[in-house]
Motif scaffolding. Structure first.
Motif, PDB file in Angstrom:
ATOM      1  N   PHE A  10       0.908  -1.022   0.037  1.00 24.40           N
ATOM      2  CA  PHE A  10      -0.028  -0.165  -0.047  1.00 24.40           C
ATOM      3  C   PHE A  10       0.943   1.172   0.047  1.00 24.40           C
ATOM      4  O   PHE A  10       0.575   2.230  -0.780  1.00 24.40           O
ATOM      5  CB  PHE A  10      -0.963   0.032   1.173  1.00 24.40           C
ATOM      6  N   VAL A  11       1.952   1.334   0.703  1.00 23.28           N
ATOM      7  CA  VAL A  11       2.686   2.664   1.145  1.00 23.28           C
ATOM      8  C   VAL A  11       3.241   3.092  -0.391  1.00 23.28           C
ATOM      9  O   VAL A  11       3.269   4.282  -0.818  1.00 23.28           O
ATOM     10  CB  VAL A  11       3.936   2.208   2.006  1.00 23.28           C
ATOM     11  N   VAL A  12       3.585   1.858  -1.043  1.00 25.49           N
ATOM     12  CA  VAL A  12       4.443   2.326  -2.349  1.00 25.49           C
ATOM     13  C   VAL A  12       3.201   2.610  -3.418  1.00 25.49           C
ATOM     14  O   VAL A  12       3.469   3.622  -4.549  1.00 25.49           O
ATOM     15  CB  VAL A  12       5.487   1.116  -2.935  1.00 25.49           C
ATOM     16  N   LEU A  13       2.554   1.825  -3.687  1.00 23.72           N
ATOM     17  CA  LEU A  13       1.274   1.683  -4.713  1.00 23.72           C
ATOM     18  C   LEU A  13       0.170   2.527  -4.565  1.00 23.72           C
ATOM     19  O   LEU A  13      -0.325   3.016  -5.730  1.00 23.72           O
ATOM     20  CB  LEU A  13       0.650   0.451  -5.017  1.00 23.72           C
ATOM     21  N   PHE A  14      -0.079   3.109  -3.418  1.00 24.78           N
ATOM     22  CA  PHE A  14      -1.083   3.934  -3.056  1.00 24.78           C
ATOM     23  C   PHE A  14      -1.028   5.310  -4.014  1.00 24.78           C
ATOM     24  O   PHE A  14      -1.926   5.918  -4.762  1.00 24.78           O
ATOM     25  CB  PHE A  14      -1.480   4.616  -1.443  1.00 24.78           C
ATOM     26  N   VAL A  15       0.243   5.837  -4.249  1.00 22.23           N
ATOM     27  CA  VAL A  15       0.470   7.195  -4.805  1.00 22.23           C
ATOM     28  C   VAL A  15       0.243   6.967  -6.268  1.00 22.23           C
ATOM     29  O   VAL A  15      -0.342   7.528  -7.136  1.00 22.23           O
ATOM     30  CB  VAL A  15       1.865   7.647  -4.592  1.00 22.23           C
ATOM     31  N   VAL A  16       0.891   5.755  -6.792  1.00 25.91           N
ATOM     32  CA  VAL A  16       0.626   5.164  -8.158  1.00 25.91           C
ATOM     33  C   VAL A  16      -0.832   5.042  -8.524  1.00 25.91           C
ATOM     34  O   VAL A  16      -1.335   5.485  -9.532  1.00 25.91           O
ATOM     35  CB  VAL A  16       1.445   3.847  -8.427  1.00 25.91           C
TER      36      VAL A  16
ATOM     37  N   ALA B 173      -4.802   5.350 -11.903  1.00 28.97           N
ATOM     38  CA  ALA B 173      -6.133   4.932 -11.697  1.00 28.97           C
ATOM     39  C   ALA B 173      -7.300   5.995 -11.530  1.00 28.97           C
ATOM     40  O   ALA B 173      -8.362   5.956 -11.978  1.00 28.97           O
ATOM     41  CB  ALA B 173      -6.717   3.873 -10.788  1.00 28.97           C
ATOM     42  N   LEU B 174      -7.122   6.949 -10.685  1.00 27.97           N
ATOM     43  CA  LEU B 174      -8.029   8.220 -10.266  1.00 27.97           C
ATOM     44  C   LEU B 174      -7.650   9.373 -11.088  1.00 27.97           C
ATOM     45  O   LEU B 174      -8.546  10.263 -10.959  1.00 27.97           O
ATOM     46  CB  LEU B 174      -7.964   8.422  -8.745  1.00 27.97           C
ATOM     47  N   HIS B 175      -6.454   9.403 -11.941  1.00 28.89           N
ATOM     48  CA  HIS B 175      -6.162  10.591 -12.844  1.00 28.89           C
ATOM     49  C   HIS B 175      -6.319  11.940 -11.693  1.00 28.89           C
ATOM     50  O   HIS B 175      -6.722  12.938 -12.379  1.00 28.89           O
ATOM     51  CB  HIS B 175      -6.843  10.644 -14.283  1.00 28.89           C
ATOM     52  N   ALA B 176      -5.636  11.935 -10.785  1.00 33.35           N
ATOM     53  CA  ALA B 176      -5.640  12.743  -9.644  1.00 33.35           C
ATOM     54  C   ALA B 176      -3.972  13.252  -9.256  1.00 33.35           C
ATOM     55  O   ALA B 176      -3.090  12.601  -9.797  1.00 33.35           O
ATOM     56  CB  ALA B 176      -6.314  12.609  -8.550  1.00 33.35           C
ATOM     57  N   ASP B 177      -3.966  14.339  -8.708  1.00 34.62           N
ATOM     58  CA  ASP B 177      -2.485  14.698  -8.488  1.00 34.62           C
ATOM     59  C   ASP B 177      -2.040  14.443  -7.014  1.00 34.62           C
ATOM     60  O   ASP B 177      -3.106  13.758  -5.973  1.00 34.62           O
ATOM     61  CB  ASP B 177      -2.454  16.408  -8.875  1.00 34.62           C
ATOM     62  N   GLY B 178      -1.175  15.125  -6.298  1.00 35.58           N
ATOM     63  CA  GLY B 178      -0.647  14.895  -5.052  1.00 35.58           C
ATOM     64  C   GLY B 178      -1.655  15.326  -3.979  1.00 35.58           C
ATOM     65  O   GLY B 178      -1.768  14.938  -3.070  1.00 35.58           O
ATOM     66  N   THR B 179      -2.444  16.324  -4.483  1.00 34.28           N
ATOM     67  CA  THR B 179      -3.408  17.209  -3.380  1.00 34.28           C
ATOM     68  C   THR B 179      -4.498  15.822  -2.852  1.00 34.28           C
ATOM     69  O   THR B 179      -4.461  15.825  -1.551  1.00 34.28           O
ATOM     70  CB  THR B 179      -4.235  18.160  -4.119  1.00 34.28           C
ATOM     71  N   LEU B 180      -5.076  15.083  -3.981  1.00 32.88           N
ATOM     72  CA  LEU B 180      -5.940  14.142  -3.365  1.00 32.88           C
ATOM     73  C   LEU B 180      -4.982  13.060  -2.696  1.00 32.88           C
ATOM     74  O   LEU B 180      -5.621  12.524  -1.572  1.00 32.88           O
ATOM     75  CB  LEU B 180      -6.741  13.547  -4.621  1.00 32.88           C
ATOM     76  N   THR B 181      -3.926  13.025  -2.995  1.00 31.35           N
ATOM     77  CA  THR B 181      -2.978  11.894  -2.498  1.00 31.35           C
ATOM     78  C   THR B 181      -3.029  12.254  -0.856  1.00 31.35           C
ATOM     79  O   THR B 181      -3.219  11.435   0.072  1.00 31.35           O
ATOM     80  CB  THR B 181      -1.668  11.649  -2.937  1.00 31.35           C
TER      81      THR B 181
END
Length: 419
Positions: free
Chosen positions: A238-244, A249-257
């Motif tokens: 999860f730690v690594v793949l969540f940002v990906v 998949a969600l086509h969003a940026d770091g703000t949503l992360t």
């Protein structure tokens, strides 16, 4: 829960843990931001996490052994004071001397693990066995509240004046932690006056080796550790793949992360309160299995959700929900070990617990790094959810089998006593 809050020693230990958690999240948030700002390198930034992980894996069991050899409350107070002292190198500006930050991060990882092992081992001395699950859930609240407070302040502090404000804020929180532990020590020792004193007749390494052997021979501990290891691999993925996932998949940026990681703490606070109110009605085994299974099911909905919708509000709600079962699982796992291991070996048991969790999390992170660009991120995250399902199944069926094996032995001892 009201009964726990009337216990002065427990309240002070809980408050100390809260300040310690805030300080830890200040550093967990601020240091990677600083390193990335100085170097612009994701690889160098990840090295900070790697140092923390390796220190926890290699030295974690030794840290737990200290909790069995020394006065646990005094140990916690001394560790918090040392954590404050370790902040001194950050009062300057390390800039490109990033080995300084690596040393600080590694030292903090070992000291935090020592503090947590001593606190978890000391908890059965503070509360009645019937209140252990509730006590663990209240303690687990600290992680979520610490993330909300420390995570926000860490990002703010690092943008103000390099690492200086970050170091001052963490040091102050650690000093308050040490003071609260010292204030609660007398009440804690009054509640534990009849407990066995630590055995110091053997050398430290002999006691460490014998303790680890005894802990690992305990079938209930082994099943708990297997369940925790599966969950640790899933967490590493999860730690690594969540940002990906958010990006691809969600086509969003770091703000949503950032938002999604933050709102998990809201669910964690709610989960801690719910378990605190109702947890005594469930055994640690059931809390572990329900927590892991619920976490897995919500995760499956999240990872496969983009086929239906990519609306951010949907995922914000789901990530709030997913914070609660994690608290339930951790509360059950801690209580299971506390109920399965003699007081004199609890520190080493929790040292093994944290070392195995860190090692399995590192394994998951390595697998994600190697396979993340080869396989579909959704596929790998579905595997992550299935690992949580396996963790819940091991907790439920494995610990039930251990309990069933223990019943005949208990009946046999009772028959011999009567005879």
């Amino acid at each position: 829960m009201v009964t726990l809050l009337r216990h002065r020693g427990f309240v002070l230990i809980w408050a100390a843990g809260l300040f310690s958690s805030v300080a830890s999240w200040l550093l967990l948030t601020g240091l990677p931001i600083y390193v990335f700002g100085v170097t612009g390198s994701a690889l160098t930034t990840s090295a900070v996490f790697l140092v923390e992980l390796l220190c926890g894996i290699t030295l974690g069991s030794f840290a737990g052994a200290l909790a069995d050899r020394l006065d646990r409350f005094r140990l916690m107070s001394c560790v918090a004071a040392l954590q404050a002292a370790v902040m001194l190198p950050l009062l300057g500006q390390p800039d490109h001397h990033l080995w300084v930050i690596s040393l600080v991060a590694g030292a903090q990882a070992v000291l935090t693990q020592t503090f947590d092992s001593a606190r978890n081992a000391a908890l059965p001395r503070l509360v009645e066995p019937a209140h252990l699950v509730r006590a663990n859930s209240v303690i687990a609240l600290n992680t979520s509240v610490g993330r909300l407070i420390g995570g926000s302040l860490g990002g703010f502090a690092i943008t103000r004046d390099g690492t200086r404000y970050l170091a001052v804020g963490a040091a102050v929180a650690f000093v308050i932690t040490a003071a609260l532990i010292a204030a609660g020590r007398r009440a804690a020792h009054q509640a534990t006056a009849q407990q066995t004193t630590p055995d110091r007749t053997s050398s430290f390494f002999t006691a460490w080796r014998h303790g680890l052997t005894a802990v690992l021979r305990n079938r209930a501990v082994r099943m708990t550790i297997v369940s925790v290891a599966l969950g640790g691999i899933a967490q590493g993925l999860f730690v690594v793949l969540f940002v990906v996932f958010v990006s691809r998949a969600l086509h969003a940026d770091g703000t949503l992360t950032g938002v999604l990681r933050g709102v998990q703490a809201i669910g964690g606070v709610a989960g801690g309160l719910i378990v605190g109110l109702l947890g005594a009605r469930l055994s640690p085994r059931l809390l572990m299995s329900l927590g892991a299974t619920t976490f897995a099911l919500i995760s499956l909905v999240i990872w496969n959700g983009p086929t239906v919708t990519r609306q951010p509000e949907w995922y914000v709600g789901l990530f709030i929900l997913v914070g609660a079962p994690g608290i339930a699982y951790a509360s059950g796992a801690f209580a299971q070990i506390q109920q399965s291991v003699p007081d004199t070996e609890l520190g080493r048991a929790f040292g093994v617990y944290f070392a195995i969790f860190n090692a399995s999390q590192g394994l998951g992170m390595a697998a994600a790094g190697l396979l993340g660009d080869v396989l579909s991120v959704v596929l790998m995250l579905n595997v992550q959810a299935l690992l949580y399902l396996a963790s819940g199944a091991v907790a439920y069926f494995g610990l039930r089998a251990v309990r069933q094996q223990l019943r005949p032995a208990v009946r046999q001892r009772a028959t011999v006593d009567v005879g």
